[in-house]
Design an enzyme around this catalytic site. Structure first.
Site, short mmCIF file in Angstrom:
data_model
loop_
_atom_site.label_atom_id
_atom_site.label_comp_id
_atom_site.label_asym_id
_atom_site.label_seq_id
_atom_site.Cartn_x
_atom_site.Cartn_y
_atom_site.Cartn_z
N PRO A 36 21.15 57.69 29.07
CA PRO A 36 20.67 58.23 30.33
C PRO A 36 21.36 59.52 30.70
O PRO A 36 22.57 59.61 30.72
CB PRO A 36 21.04 57.15 31.34
CG PRO A 36 21.89 56.17 30.61
CD PRO A 36 22.20 56.70 29.28
N GLU A 37 20.56 60.52 30.98
CA GLU A 37 21.06 61.76 31.53
C GLU A 37 20.65 61.75 33.00
O GLU A 37 20.18 60.74 33.50
CB GLU A 37 20.46 62.95 30.76
CG GLU A 37 20.77 62.87 29.27
CD GLU A 37 20.17 63.99 28.45
OE1 GLU A 37 20.08 65.10 28.95
OE2 GLU A 37 19.77 63.72 27.31
N HIS B 170 24.60 40.99 25.07
CA HIS B 170 25.16 42.29 25.46
C HIS B 170 25.26 42.50 26.97
O HIS B 170 25.35 43.62 27.43
CB HIS B 170 24.37 43.45 24.85
CG HIS B 170 24.22 43.36 23.37
ND1 HIS B 170 25.31 43.22 22.53
CD2 HIS B 170 23.13 43.36 22.58
CE1 HIS B 170 24.87 43.16 21.28
NE2 HIS B 170 23.56 43.23 21.28
N ARG C 251 26.20 49.03 23.15
CA ARG C 251 27.32 49.65 22.45
C ARG C 251 28.64 49.58 23.21
O ARG C 251 29.64 50.09 22.73
CB ARG C 251 26.95 51.09 22.09
CG ARG C 251 25.83 51.09 21.06
CD ARG C 251 25.36 52.47 20.73
NE ARG C 251 26.35 53.21 20.01
CZ ARG C 251 26.18 54.48 19.63
NH1 ARG C 251 25.08 55.12 19.97
NH2 ARG C 251 27.10 55.09 18.95
#
Length: 275
Positions: free
Chosen positions: A2-3, A93, A112
């Site tokens: 995400p930006e 996750h 991650r």
DNA sequence: TCTGCTGTTAAACA
DNA sequence: GTGTTTAACAGCAG
């Protein structure tokens, strides 16, 4: 992932679900996500009883405004938020869960595990990491031409690298930097200090415009990004260069080239973008 | 199976 | 100050 536009979209969708909810209990399954307080146990202790009053954003950071604290969350590559009923099974996750008093939960999922969370007493957040060194948000008043010009003129780095530097401007990532430079007709390898006023103005305008358009489209989904409601973004349809390697340039028809700059994959039209 | 790639960033080092 | 490498991780493509 995400930006700025994706974080903005997550903020807007999430608000609808969590504003005015009170935290009852916090579970942390991967303590390394928690950066402040140092001890994840402390993090779990101070939040119960706090109500989420607002969600704001600065650059790529999501800020949950609580009664007495601010929770600063960075999604890094693949962080995601979603709201569930407590009885729904926890997905793989999922690393942090904020259970509310009404039987709902805000869950943080991050394949991650690169995401970070900081909690500070309200008012302290701007003088502490990670916000203390952050440049102006592109949508803020502080992102003026004079400021941007000064910053770029005094660095010897190439423009691609400078635009990724969050202390210069906060919110651009790899996708939107490539798109901005293409739209501004500036080659990513151009030295920042060598840019003229016109080019710098163009980069500034195109950055803001590109980000605004992306927000309208709900962000860009390349692999995994979804907003707070699990919906994908649509801006990938409007990309000129990112992910368009070997495809014809939408302006001139020549194939888009992919190269490596500062270790990051960089997409460029060598005809439209001059160095 | 192994290698390299990924939307991020901080730290260590030359 | 600047560039490069590594590291935090997991998954996926070739």
């Amino acid at each position: 992932m995400p930006e700025l536009p994706e974080v903005e979209t997550i903020k807007n969708t999430l608000k609808h679900y969590v504003i005015n909810k009170t935290i009852k209990e916090v579970s942390v399954y991967w303590p390394n996500i928690i950066k402040h307080p140092d001890d994840a146990e402390q993090f779990k202790l101070i939040l119960p009883g706090q109500t989420i009053r607002d969600i704001t954003r600065k650059g790529k950071f999501l800020l949950f405004q609580l009664d007495d604290y601010v929770l600063i969350s960075h999604l890094r590559m693949e962080g995601k938020y979603s709201v569930h009923k407590t009885i729904e099974p926890i997905k793989k996750h999922t690393h942090v869960v904020f259970a509310f008093t009404d039987g709902q939960e805000l869950r943080y999922n991050d394949v991650r595990k690169f995401g970070t969370m900081h909690v500070y007493t309200k008012g302290d957040e701007m003088s502490q990491k990670p916000l203390s060194q952050l440049g102006p948000d592109p949508f803020d008043e502080g992102f003026t031409f004079d400021y941007f010009y000064q910053k770029l003129k005094k660095t010897e780095r190439v423009i691609k690298t400078a635009l990724l530097d969050q202390t210069i401007v906060a919110g651009l990532g790899n996708i939107y930097v490539d798109e901005t430079l293409f739209r501004a007709n500036v080659h990513p390898l151009k030295r920042s200090s060598k840019l003229n006023k016109k080019e710098i103005r163009s980069i500034q305008c195109q950055a803001i415009e590109t980000l605004e358009e992306a927000v309208k489209q709900g962000g860009t989904t390349i692999r995994s990004y979804v907003n707070g409601q699990g919906e994908m973004g649509m801006f990938q349809q409007n990309l000129f260069v990112y992910g368009q390697e070997n495809k014809p340039c939408k302006k001139c028809g020549k194939p888009i080239t992919k190269m490596k700059i500062g270790g990051r994959g960089t997409h460029v039209c060598k005809t439209c973008q001059k160095n």
